[in-house]
Design a protein around this motif. Structure first.
Motif, mmCIF file in Angstrom:
data_model
loop_
_atom_site.group_PDB
_atom_site.id
_atom_site.type_symbol
_atom_site.label_atom_id
_atom_site.label_comp_id
_atom_site.label_asym_id
_atom_site.label_seq_id
_atom_site.Cartn_x
_atom_site.Cartn_y
_atom_site.Cartn_z
ATOM 1 N N ARG A 1 -2.840 43.122 28.411
ATOM 2 C CA ARG A 1 -3.530 42.176 29.139
ATOM 3 C C ARG A 1 -3.164 41.727 30.388
ATOM 4 N N ASN A 2 -1.623 41.839 30.370
ATOM 5 C CA ASN A 2 -0.862 41.577 31.826
ATOM 6 C C ASN A 2 -1.404 42.574 32.896
ATOM 7 N N HIS A 3 -1.363 43.703 32.251
ATOM 8 C CA HIS A 3 -1.726 44.954 33.205
ATOM 9 C C HIS A 3 -3.354 44.898 33.696
ATOM 10 N N LEU A 4 -3.989 44.550 32.723
ATOM 11 C CA LEU A 4 -5.551 44.669 32.966
ATOM 12 C C LEU A 4 -5.514 43.416 33.981
ATOM 13 N N ARG A 5 -4.803 42.385 34.094
ATOM 14 C CA ARG A 5 -5.104 41.398 35.138
ATOM 15 C C ARG A 5 -5.291 41.970 36.539
ATOM 16 N N THR A 6 -4.320 42.891 36.722
ATOM 17 C CA THR A 6 -4.173 43.481 38.112
ATOM 18 C C THR A 6 -5.209 44.430 38.402
ATOM 19 N N LEU A 7 -6.288 44.875 37.500
ATOM 20 C CA LEU A 7 -7.260 45.611 37.619
ATOM 21 C C LEU A 7 -8.481 45.001 38.105
ATOM 22 N N LYS A 8 -9.688 45.735 38.825
ATOM 23 C CA LYS A 8 -10.846 44.897 38.879
ATOM 24 C C LYS A 8 -11.804 45.015 37.936
ATOM 25 N N ASP A 9 -11.710 45.995 36.866
ATOM 26 C CA ASP A 9 -12.563 46.305 35.813
ATOM 27 C C ASP A 9 -11.665 46.289 34.712
ATOM 28 N N SER A 10 -11.847 45.207 33.754
ATOM 29 C CA SER A 10 -10.894 45.108 32.439
ATOM 30 C C SER A 10 -11.671 45.433 31.222
ATOM 31 N N LEU A 11 -13.065 46.072 31.472
ATOM 32 C CA LEU A 11 -13.721 46.463 30.355
ATOM 33 C C LEU A 11 -12.993 47.893 29.940
ATOM 34 N N MET A 12 -12.385 47.942 28.922
ATOM 35 C CA MET A 12 -11.769 49.150 28.474
ATOM 36 C C MET A 12 -11.835 49.274 26.871
ATOM 37 N N TRP A 13 -12.057 50.619 26.812
ATOM 38 C CA TRP A 13 -12.080 50.942 25.117
ATOM 39 C C TRP A 13 -10.480 50.859 24.408
ATOM 40 N N ILE A 14 -10.430 50.481 23.321
ATOM 41 C CA ILE A 14 -9.120 50.517 22.571
ATOM 42 C C ILE A 14 -9.576 51.290 21.472
ATOM 43 N N GLY A 15 -8.778 51.897 20.679
ATOM 44 C CA GLY A 15 -8.733 52.839 19.677
ATOM 45 C C GLY A 15 -9.185 52.105 18.126
ATOM 46 N N LEU A 16 -9.905 51.283 18.193
ATOM 47 C CA LEU A 16 -10.466 50.522 17.150
ATOM 48 C C LEU A 16 -11.854 50.412 16.731
ATOM 49 N N THR A 17 -12.227 50.781 15.490
ATOM 50 C CA THR A 17 -13.767 51.038 15.105
ATOM 51 C C THR A 17 -13.721 50.682 13.906
#
Length: 194
Positions: free
Chosen positions: A110-126
């Motif tokens: 989450r801390n790294h995602l705060r530094t990015l413009k687009d935080s919509l990212m897949w994680i390996g859960l389904t």
């Protein structure tokens, strides 16, 4: 080591006793061969002990572009892909879509995602196998730690079986065909070091 040496000594002694008692072997020749074998075995044992006493350490660097955290490397992939294509891409990079094991790892991401413009990212859960039973794609283990957005997962339209980081940096279920960026994970390799 002491027990093994004692065991080898007993074997050697028994062999000599049997050999002398039956008179089937020239004593000196066989003693020399056996002694030589015992010495070689002792040397092998010492080498094995040395290897056993070495500490297992984690390789200290990640491939270029990957970010290290604890025992893994993470890559925040720019290409927008479907869930399956994102997993295939991570596998090509010798990893898998991220498997988030605990709150600390989640906070790091989450801390790294705060530094990015687009935080919509897949994680390996389904939950594509059984609705409502979320499993990690890398090892099929059932999820134990979660960080869902409010009112999630909701399986909107009965078509949301894959999980993403949502703009609020929490988890959300989404249609697996959506094109999103993704997070790959690659476990650091273990190496033997003195």
């Amino acid at each position: 080591m002491y027990k093994m040496k004692r065991y080898l000594g007993v074997v050697f002694t028994l062999y000599l006793v049997c050999c002398v008692a039956t008179q089937e072997c020239p004593k000196y020749h066989y003693e020399e061969q056996i002694l030589s074998k015992v010495v070689r075995l002792e040397h092998r044992l010492e080498m094995m002990e040395e290897k056993g006493n070495k500490e297992v350490k984690v390789c200290s660097h990640c491939p270029d572009g990957w970010i290290k955290y604890k025992g893994s490397c993470y890559l925040f992939v720019e290409n927008k892909l479907s869930f399956d294509a994102a997993q295939a891409n991570c596998q090509c990079l010798h990893g898998h879509l991220v498997h988030i094991e605990n709150e600390n790892e989640n906070a790091f991401l989450r801390n790294h995602l705060r530094t990015l413009k687009d935080s919509l990212m897949w994680i390996g859960l389904t939950d594509s196998e059984t609705e409502g039973v979320f499993k990690w794609i890398d090892d099929s283990s059932t999820v134990s730690f979660t960080d869902w957005s409010p009112k999630q997962p909701d399986n909107s339209g009965n078509k949301e079986d894959c999980v993403e980081f949502y703009p609020d940096l929490k988890w959300n279920d989404r249609n697996c065909e959506a094109s999103l960026r993704s997070i790959c994970e690659n476990k650091l390799k273990l190496t033997l070091q003195s």
